[in-house]
Design a protein around this motif. Sequence first.
Motif, PDB file in Angstrom:
ATOM      1  N   PRO A 163       0.786  -1.238   0.000  1.00  0.00           N
ATOM      2  CA  PRO A 163       0.000   0.000   0.000  1.00  0.00           C
ATOM      3  C   PRO A 163       0.817   1.288   0.000  1.00  0.00           C
ATOM      4  O   PRO A 163       0.397   2.290  -0.579  1.00  0.00           O
ATOM      5  CB  PRO A 163      -0.822  -0.122   1.284  1.00  0.00           C
ATOM      6  N   GLY A 164       2.019   1.289   0.610  1.00  0.00           N
ATOM      7  CA  GLY A 164       2.788   2.527   0.733  1.00  0.00           C
ATOM      8  C   GLY A 164       3.653   2.857  -0.465  1.00  0.00           C
ATOM      9  O   GLY A 164       4.444   3.804  -0.416  1.00  0.00           O
ATOM     10  N   GLN A 165       3.540   2.094  -1.522  1.00  0.00           N
ATOM     11  CA  GLN A 165       4.405   2.313  -2.688  1.00  0.00           C
ATOM     12  C   GLN A 165       4.157   3.673  -3.349  1.00  0.00           C
ATOM     13  O   GLN A 165       3.031   4.148  -3.410  1.00  0.00           O
ATOM     14  CB  GLN A 165       4.120   1.205  -3.714  1.00  0.00           C
ATOM     15  N   MET A 166       5.234   4.297  -3.864  1.00  0.00           N
ATOM     16  CA  MET A 166       5.045   5.545  -4.614  1.00  0.00           C
ATOM     17  C   MET A 166       4.190   5.259  -5.841  1.00  0.00           C
ATOM     18  O   MET A 166       4.205   4.150  -6.377  1.00  0.00           O
ATOM     19  CB  MET A 166       6.381   6.170  -5.021  1.00  0.00           C
ATOM     20  N   ARG A 167       3.454   6.268  -6.274  1.00  0.00           N
ATOM     21  CA  ARG A 167       2.513   6.050  -7.376  1.00  0.00           C
ATOM     22  C   ARG A 167       3.041   6.519  -8.716  1.00  0.00           C
ATOM     23  O   ARG A 167       2.679   6.005  -9.763  1.00  0.00           O
ATOM     24  CB  ARG A 167       1.192   6.755  -7.091  1.00  0.00           C
ATOM     25  N   THR A 168       3.866   7.563  -8.681  1.00  0.00           N
ATOM     26  CA  THR A 168       4.401   8.101  -9.930  1.00  0.00           C
ATOM     27  C   THR A 168       5.477   9.127  -9.587  1.00  0.00           C
ATOM     28  O   THR A 168       5.719   9.413  -8.412  1.00  0.00           O
ATOM     29  CB  THR A 168       3.279   8.734 -10.789  1.00  0.00           C
ATOM     30  N   ILE A 169       6.132   9.662 -10.608  1.00  0.00           N
ATOM     31  CA  ILE A 169       7.021  10.814 -10.435  1.00  0.00           C
ATOM     32  C   ILE A 169       6.216  12.031 -10.845  1.00  0.00           C
ATOM     33  O   ILE A 169       5.574  12.025 -11.908  1.00  0.00           O
ATOM     34  CB  ILE A 169       8.279  10.676 -11.313  1.00  0.00           C
ATOM     35  N   LEU A 170       6.243  13.053 -10.023  1.00  0.00           N
ATOM     36  CA  LEU A 170       5.443  14.246 -10.300  1.00  0.00           C
ATOM     37  C   LEU A 170       5.696  14.741 -11.721  1.00  0.00           C
ATOM     38  O   LEU A 170       6.837  15.027 -12.097  1.00  0.00           O
ATOM     39  CB  LEU A 170       5.784  15.354  -9.297  1.00  0.00           C
ATOM     40  N   GLY A 171       4.637  14.766 -12.491  1.00  0.00           N
ATOM     41  CA  GLY A 171       4.720  15.324 -13.835  1.00  0.00           C
ATOM     42  C   GLY A 171       5.443  14.476 -14.860  1.00  0.00           C
ATOM     43  O   GLY A 171       5.680  14.932 -15.976  1.00  0.00           O
ATOM     44  N   ASN A 172       5.823  13.253 -14.509  1.00  0.00           N
ATOM     45  CA  ASN A 172       6.576  12.459 -15.471  1.00  0.00           C
ATOM     46  C   ASN A 172       6.387  10.957 -15.245  1.00  0.00           C
ATOM     47  O   ASN A 172       7.278  10.255 -14.771  1.00  0.00           O
ATOM     48  CB  ASN A 172       8.061  12.832 -15.398  1.00  0.00           C
ATOM     49  N   HIS A 173       5.211  10.471 -15.608  1.00  0.00           N
ATOM     50  CA  HIS A 173       4.920   9.055 -15.372  1.00  0.00           C
ATOM     51  C   HIS A 173       5.840   8.147 -16.194  1.00  0.00           C
ATOM     52  O   HIS A 173       6.225   7.070 -15.742  1.00  0.00           O
ATOM     53  CB  HIS A 173       3.452   8.755 -15.688  1.00  0.00           C
ATOM     54  N   GLN A 174       6.214   8.622 -17.378  1.00  0.00           N
ATOM     55  CA  GLN A 174       7.081   7.817 -18.226  1.00  0.00           C
ATOM     56  C   GLN A 174       8.436   7.563 -17.559  1.00  0.00           C
ATOM     57  O   GLN A 174       8.979   6.461 -17.602  1.00  0.00           O
ATOM     58  CB  GLN A 174       7.269   8.508 -19.591  1.00  0.00           C
ATOM     59  N   ARG A 175       8.960   8.594 -16.906  1.00  0.00           N
ATOM     60  CA  ARG A 175      10.230   8.434 -16.202  1.00  0.00           C
ATOM     61  C   ARG A 175      10.086   7.430 -15.051  1.00  0.00           C
ATOM     62  O   ARG A 175      10.995   6.653 -14.761  1.00  0.00           O
ATOM     63  CB  ARG A 175      10.699   9.801 -15.659  1.00  0.00           C
TER      64      ARG A 175
END
Length: 650
Positions: free
Chosen positions: A472-484
């Motif tokens: 559950p605590g996993q990061m979801r994305t990089i702000l503004g850059n899901h591809q990265r």
Amino acid sequence: MSDEAVYPVTDHFRNKALIDKETYESMYQRSIQDPESFWAEQAKRLDWMKPFSRVKDVSFASNDVHIRWFEDGTLNAAANCIDRHLEERSGQPAIIWEPDEESEDNRVITYAELHEEVSRLANGLKSLGVKKGDIVTLYMPMVPEAAYAMLACARIGAIHSVVFGGFSPEALAGRIDDGGSKVVITADEARRGGKRVPLKANVDEAVSLCKESSVDNVVVLKATGGNVDFNGNRDIWYRDLVGKQSDQCEPEEMGAEDTLFVLYTSGSTGKPKGVVHTTGGYLLHTSITHEYVFDYRPGEVYWCSADVGWITGHSYVVYGPLANGGTTMMFEGVPTYPDVGRLGRIIDKYKIATFYTAPTAIRSLMAEGDAPVANADLSSLKLLGTVGEPINPEAWRWFHQKFGKGQCPIVDTWWQTETGGILISPLPGAIDLKPGSATKPFFGVQPALMDPEGNEMEGATSGGLVLKDSWPGQMRTILGNHQRFVETYFSTYEGCYFTGDGAKRDEDGYYWITGRVDDVLNVSGHRMGTAEVESALVSHDAVAEAAVVGCPHEIKGQGIYVYVTLTHGQSPSDELAKELKQHVRKEIGPIATPDVIQWADGLPKTRSGKIMRRILRKIAADEFDSLGDTSTLADPNVVDDLIEGHRVAA
Ligand code: WTA
């Protein structure tokens, strides 16, 4: 690193722990076999405004990475950390603050006071126009107001982005820009070990450097009373802002997948990335790990010595302990000020039950022999913990013996900014300890070791550490850059989250983290990208090319070793070395100061021009005999020159 000694679960924990051996085994099995029902059950530890109907919606496939937990449930993180405890614990200390200067008064903030402070600041932020979804940048000392600010953002659904107070104005500006913050919360100055850091002046400079963002307001806490420039249209004193506000502020109803905060961390390439954590899963994970890993019982005073500028401060100074109705210690200073006995005195003063710190702090005290504990009683301690880097068995044993009197287990907790909370760690009542091993996975965590071809390996072996499914605590994305995000974590091993760490697994299934296998350094437990330090160096006129590697360092774990090729007409000097160190401090911050600068006329490159860092690492570590194959170098002679240069530099 391998060490065969085993420290069995102690009598104290065998009889009294929240999780014993059998419970760990059965809960772990259930968490893997049926994660949906396991986590639905565990999620009851939070107060939900609207219950969720779906537990988990996750794909690690590189063409469609998405991670969602409890998606249609709603809750508020601040309400979970404060309001729900008021009925039972309004008079209990939520935060105890110990100042840098021992002679000054400490502060004890009860849950009732925390509620009032956070509500006032939340209303204050609203009065500045901050709305749900806005990013507020925090650049604060280690004072209770840092926690108030985080929780005030959470209360109104704003996203906090905490920037460690040791980062430079340049680094701060990059983070303000990336998040588009309109409001920054800071203080006049921070204090650490008797030294002052001009936070407000740094913010002034950062704001003027911002390219994307226009900061409308800077909220300034008077922490030291130091002089600051005040821009009347933009700046507002913290106390003036909160003084006129109501102490009631209805918590905003947030979706479980609404962003709670962004925190920047270094990777092997490019600029630091904004790690996005969301509300429901993160809070569940920090709360459950805080309770079970530290065997935490309300009423105990718990101390995590991390700064709130790092993920450990977020998860285990603020969110985890407060979600559990705990009493959390905040210490403004450093372990060696005014002398090395400080930590022991704090432990005795507050009857600390659990002390969670970094191996680098332990090593720096260990160098002082018995002095750090000579006059301390330490009998309140029941558990010790470490985080941030591998702990060498020698430091482990010293900590166990000197602070733990041989009685307190040490939980060596492995995790990352990206993981939100602890993933591999002993539970004190369930898992026998081996010094230097983070031991076994927490509930729901499925580690695996991969060979270079991307095949999972079984049994006792070593390889790249991945996680096969979400928690559950996993990061979801990089702000503004899901591809990265996808490229960084999900492209090395298809279908798995790649940690960037290497690990060994022994015959008992214990994990031993061996450290980063990418170009990330770990200096005193602080993460740094070699590329970041290199780009800071080459931005100096005298530098034509720079290569940065880690080198072994007795206290810091890793030091920063720099190879510099100068531009034409420049010549090496101690003055220039000093200037370059200063330049890196200015660009990134003091934590990135190079330890060694070696002048190099040339760097080892392949014929296609790629720097062979493997060779540079070996030279920096004095391992000349194991340089490996150098035949692919464009100019093999450069190696001898570098070895010679190393003898001069080191
Ligand atoms: C390292 C800190 C060995 C690891 C919470 C990881 C560790 C990086 C341990 C994350 C440990 C952290 N044993 N290595 N117990 N804990 N690390 O993001 O290399 O600042 O990838 O998070 O620290 O650092 P970060």
